[in-house]
Enzyme design. Structure first.
Site, PDB file in Angstrom:
ATOM      1  CB  CYS A 119      -0.978  -0.027   1.165  1.00  0.00           C
ATOM      2  SG  CYS A 119      -2.324  -1.210   0.927  1.00  0.00           S
TER       3      CYS A 119
ATOM      4  CB  SER B  85      -6.874  10.001  -2.205  1.00  0.00           C
ATOM      5  OG  SER B  85      -6.966   8.679  -2.671  1.00  0.00           O
TER       6      SER B  85
END
Length: 560
Positions: free
Chosen positions: A125, A475
């Site tokens: 991630c 994001s």
């Protein structure tokens, strides 16, 4: 001179004076024969809280089988792994970017303390990928990456997203639909039950972008970034990587021999073709810094202007990572980029990039498009400068509708993400506004939060003519005219702190310009009147981080 495969472990475990060290290693189950093998760290970011990492233990088992088969002694340890999706939209997001430094530091501590000769990094991630890459560059012992791969998308059969493939991006946007009463509680539960599984969220968000760039740099095996998270292909690649680390060790191929300036330029070109996350600018700069390489912001723009955007990936387009893999994966993208790359660079396969690309096929020209049929003529990221961002800002051009590439409007200013969200949900933000979210930078946040909750709310309410500017981050799942990383940040008196409600601003994405329509004299006056805000956090790790962290245009790295 030949490279000693036990170049570290022999210093820790050999000789009569090291009897206690050998005894302690034997206490982990090592045999006398094992003591003569190279000691390989298996750095696993498995956790039970993060879906991107919940499946990594079986992958680690395959890695250890490969290491054993090739004659090494594997010993596994874990790192932390923040799930950005779970941390999003509340105080937890302050911890996300700072965790990158903790991951790098913790690996340095463990590897140095125990005399590992080489390491295999198992990661998935957003901040774990670059944190491990920073550690690899800093330690410069032979290293190969095993990536966790992408999550399968959800496929709703009814409701608002019927017959679409969806990811966590749509779930964040669905939150606004739910607040506005446009979808039922029944549909909310249906969506949250079918969407997420093991792996990195399935679009070209930060996690998958970083996995793709790790492959593009050459620190993992071909196809590792895009193969399904839980499929047999990944298991085979993991075992092969375990075997390969012994070959890299014997040849003395270390990360800094792979992560050259040419390799970083290759990765930036791939990033532009993929339309990757703006966060990659932060992370590539931080990784390169550990290699002693400077990647100025203008280099990203230079490569962007020369590299077309070729893959129409989520969040802006319909394609998911599974589509990219089927079309040829990262080898297909690199093959398409051809002469724009330096293919003489060495990779973790033990071969050059040119050798890796021999025989690579592109299976779908509508997924990995040709230069004659690009999504955009230039790359997916733009570096924005102007009188409110003299140090630069970063926009994901690939996720902005061309109708918003040139946009002028008035500012509505907020000093926290929470304030902006409250205004969005209250209907105080309308089409034609430019939302300024400040004091969310590396020092001011502290921690440089992502603003996915804000961008998703804007999109969820159908506000497609609203721009967002921040000294924080966006994001990889954000879409629309979002410009982040504005430097200098508000907390140090950057011009973004001087904007007032009602000020007119202009955004010119093709021209790479941000302009506040206020005279230099007025800005100078506001600067003299400006006073710094008190620190938001005064204890613990974030307080220390805020004192040491540099600005976003430097990669938000820590000053020693």
């Amino acid at each position: 001179m030949s490279y000693n495969p036990r170049h570290k472990s022999s210093l820790v475990y050999d000789g009569p004076e090291r009897i206690s060290h050998r005894a302690l290693l034997k206490g982990t189950g090592a045999t006398e024969k094992d003591m003569k093998k190279p000691l390989i760290a298996v750095v696993n970011s498995y956790t039970e809280i993060n879906p991107g990492h919940v499946h990594l233990n079986p992958i680690a088992d395959q890695v250890k089988l490969g290491i054993a088969a090739a004659g090494g002694l594997a010993r596994e340890f874990n790192t932390i792994a923040v799930c950005d999706g779970i941390a999003m939209g509340h105080e937890g997001m302050k911890m996300s970017l700072p965790s990158r430094e903790l991951i790098a530091d913790s690996i340095e501590v463990m590897v140095t303390a125990h005399g590992f000769d080489a390491m295999v990094c198992i990661t998935t991630c957003d901040k774990i990928d670059p944190g491990m890459m920073m550690a690899a560059a800093r330690l410069d012992i032979p290293t190969i990456f095993v990536l966790g791969g992408p999550m399968d998308p959800g496929c709703p059969k009814w409701g608002h997203f019927k017959d679409k493939t969806i990811t966590v991006q749509e779930l964040f946007e669905a939150a606004s639909l739910a607040v506005g009463g446009k979808i039922s509680d029944e549909e909310i539960k249906y969506l949250e039950d079918i969407c997420c599984g093991p792996g990195a969220c399935g679009g070209m968000f930060t996690a998958n972008t970083m996995q793709c760039l790790i492959e593009s740099i050459g620190m993992t095996l071909p196809y590792m970034a895009t193969a399904n998270a839980t499929g047999m292909e990944r298991a085979k690649l993991a075992k092969e990587a375990g075997e390969k680390i012994i070959e890299l060790l014997e040849k003395g191929i270390t990360p800094r021999k792979i992560m050259t300036e040419a390799a970083f330029r290759n990765a930036i070109a791939a990033d532009m073709a993929l339309g990757g996350s703006t966060n990659t600018v932060l992370h590539l700069k931080a990784i390169a810094d550990e290699c002693g390489i400077d990647l100025p912001l203008d280099l990203f723009d230079e490569i962007s202007k020369d590299t077309p955007h070729l893959i129409n990936m989520a969040p802006a387009g319909p394609l998911k990572i599974v589509d990219l893999h089927s079309a040829g994966g990262i080898p297909g993208v690199l093959k398409r980029l051809g002469d724009k790359l330096d293919t003489s660079v060495v990779t973790a396969s033990g071969r050059t990039l040119k050798e890796n690309l021999e025989g690579v096929l592109i299976h779908d020209d509508e997924v990995i498009r040709t230069f004659e049929n690009p999504i955009h003529e230039t790359g997916g990221i733009a570096i924005m400068r102007g009188n409110i961002s003299p140090g630069g800002g970063v926009a994901k051009l690939a996720a902005i509708d061309p109708s918003m590439w040139e946009f002028s409007a008035t500012a509505k200013c907020f000093d926290t993400e929470e304030e902006s969200l409250k205004a969005i949900h209250a209907g105080e933000i309308v089409n034609g506004d430019i939302v300024i979210i400040r004091y969310e930078g590396p020092k001011g946040g502290p921690g440089m939060r992502e603003m996915l909750a804000a961008t998703s709310a804007v999109m969820g309410y159908g506000l497609d003519k609203v721009a967002l500017l921040t000294d924080g981050r966006f994001s990889g799942a954000s879409r629309g005219p979002c410009i982040g990383h504005i430097s200098p940040e508000a907390a140090v008196g950057g011009p973004i702190a001087l904007i007032k409600n009602g000020d007119k601003l202009s955004i010119d994405v093709p021209g790479r310009k941000l302009h506040l329509h206020v005279s230099d004299e007025e800005l100078a006056k506001r600067k003299t009147e400006w006073k710094p805000m008190p620190p938001k956090v005064t204890t613990g790790y974030l307080a220390r981080y805020a004192k040491l962290v540099t600005s976003a245009d430097k990669g938000a790295i820590l000053e020693i």
